[in-house]
Design a protein around this motif. Sequence first.
Motif, PDB file in Angstrom:
ATOM      1  N   ASP A   8       0.840  -1.187   0.000  1.00 15.05           N
ATOM      2  CA  ASP A   8       0.000   0.000   0.000  1.00 15.05           C
ATOM      3  C   ASP A   8       0.883   1.247   0.000  1.00 15.05           C
ATOM      4  OD1 ASP A   8      -2.266   1.790   0.530  1.00 15.05           O
ATOM      5  OD2 ASP A   8      -1.441   1.908   2.554  1.00 15.05           O
ATOM      6  N   THR A  15       0.022  -6.198   1.617  1.00 16.16           N
ATOM      7  CA  THR A  15      -1.022  -7.153   1.259  1.00 16.16           C
ATOM      8  C   THR A  15      -0.325  -8.314   0.573  1.00 16.16           C
ATOM      9  OG1 THR A  15      -2.742  -5.475   0.999  1.00 16.16           O
ATOM     10  CG2 THR A  15      -3.043  -7.536  -0.225  1.00 16.16           C
ATOM     11  N   ALA A  33      -4.015  -2.790   0.452  1.00 20.28           N
ATOM     12  CA  ALA A  33      -3.425  -2.172  -0.736  1.00 20.28           C
ATOM     13  C   ALA A  33      -4.499  -1.856  -1.771  1.00 20.28           C
ATOM     14  CB  ALA A  33      -2.364  -3.098  -1.324  1.00 20.28           C
ATOM     15  N   SER A  34      -4.088  -1.181  -2.833  1.00 19.98           N
ATOM     16  CA  SER A  34      -4.991  -0.779  -3.915  1.00 19.98           C
ATOM     17  C   SER A  34      -5.738  -1.976  -4.488  1.00 19.98           C
ATOM     18  CB  SER A  34      -4.174  -0.104  -5.017  1.00 19.98           C
ATOM     19  OG  SER A  34      -4.856  -0.120  -6.252  1.00 19.98           O
ATOM     20  N   ASP A  60      -5.815  -0.164   8.080  1.00 14.93           N
ATOM     21  CA  ASP A  60      -4.830  -0.256   6.999  1.00 14.93           C
ATOM     22  C   ASP A  60      -4.711  -1.667   6.443  1.00 14.93           C
ATOM     23  OD1 ASP A  60      -3.772  -0.750   9.575  1.00 14.93           O
ATOM     24  OD2 ASP A  60      -1.718  -0.469   8.907  1.00 14.93           O
ATOM     25  N   ASN A  64      -9.883  -2.597   1.832  1.00 12.24           N
ATOM     26  CA  ASN A  64     -10.514  -3.031   0.579  1.00 12.24           C
ATOM     27  C   ASN A  64     -11.157  -4.416   0.679  1.00 12.24           C
ATOM     28  OD1 ASN A  64     -10.294  -0.887  -1.363  1.00 12.24           O
ATOM     29  ND2 ASN A  64      -8.072  -1.154  -1.243  1.00 12.24           N
ATOM     30  N   CYS A  99      -9.716   5.076   3.425  1.00 12.04           N
ATOM     31  CA  CYS A  99     -10.657   4.047   2.980  1.00 12.04           C
ATOM     32  C   CYS A  99     -12.078   4.329   3.444  1.00 12.04           C
ATOM     33  CB  CYS A  99     -10.227   2.662   3.460  1.00 12.04           C
ATOM     34  SG  CYS A  99     -10.208   2.471   5.269  1.00 12.04           S
TER      35      CYS A  99
END
Length: 205
Positions: A8, A15, A33-34, A60, A64, A99
């Motif tokens: 990230d 991740t 992460a993205s 964190d 996602n 996020c």
Amino acid sequence: MIIETIEDRFMGENTYLLGDEKTKKCVIIDPGASLVDILAAVKLRNLTVEYIVLTHGHADHIGNVKKLKAETNAKIVAHENERELLIDRKKNLSVRFPCGPQEFDADIYVKDKERLEVGELRLTFIHTPGHTPGGMCIKVGNHMFTGDTLFAGSIGRTDFYGGDFKQMTKSLNKLANQDGNITIYPGHGPTSTIEREKLTNPYMN
């Protein structure tokens, strides 16, 4: 075995993509992460995401999760003691992160020493509270994903909600009893080994 790190850019959170080369099944560990980067890594290797596994529930590491589940229909796996954080945006700190507020339940809650098979991979869950009440490490052969329990040269903070330094010390002792040749993949920073941390990490010696 496939292991790929997707970092990230905001928090330096790692991740991990963990995949079985034969069956093309994989898990994503701590999808902070993205989402674009995660899905690109999965597509590049022609994998199918079976599970989203969480070492713990801080923002964190879970930013996602819901989006990845919507894209893949993968089942979310966490330790049973982490539910309190997952369902509370304040306790998991997501109200403070880009996020945005995150609240959800895992599909599968596990206990210490329980196992999960993904293709030909066998994941063993090791409960390591201290950073959070339901923090856990994930062992696969001679590889271990340690989340924010154990870093190269350091450990995770114990001053957030549910943190407990005494519990962390017990968890580190539990990890110190693992095979020294195990490679660790922390939630932040570079890889290391159990033996190297026992020799050089001030919190483990």
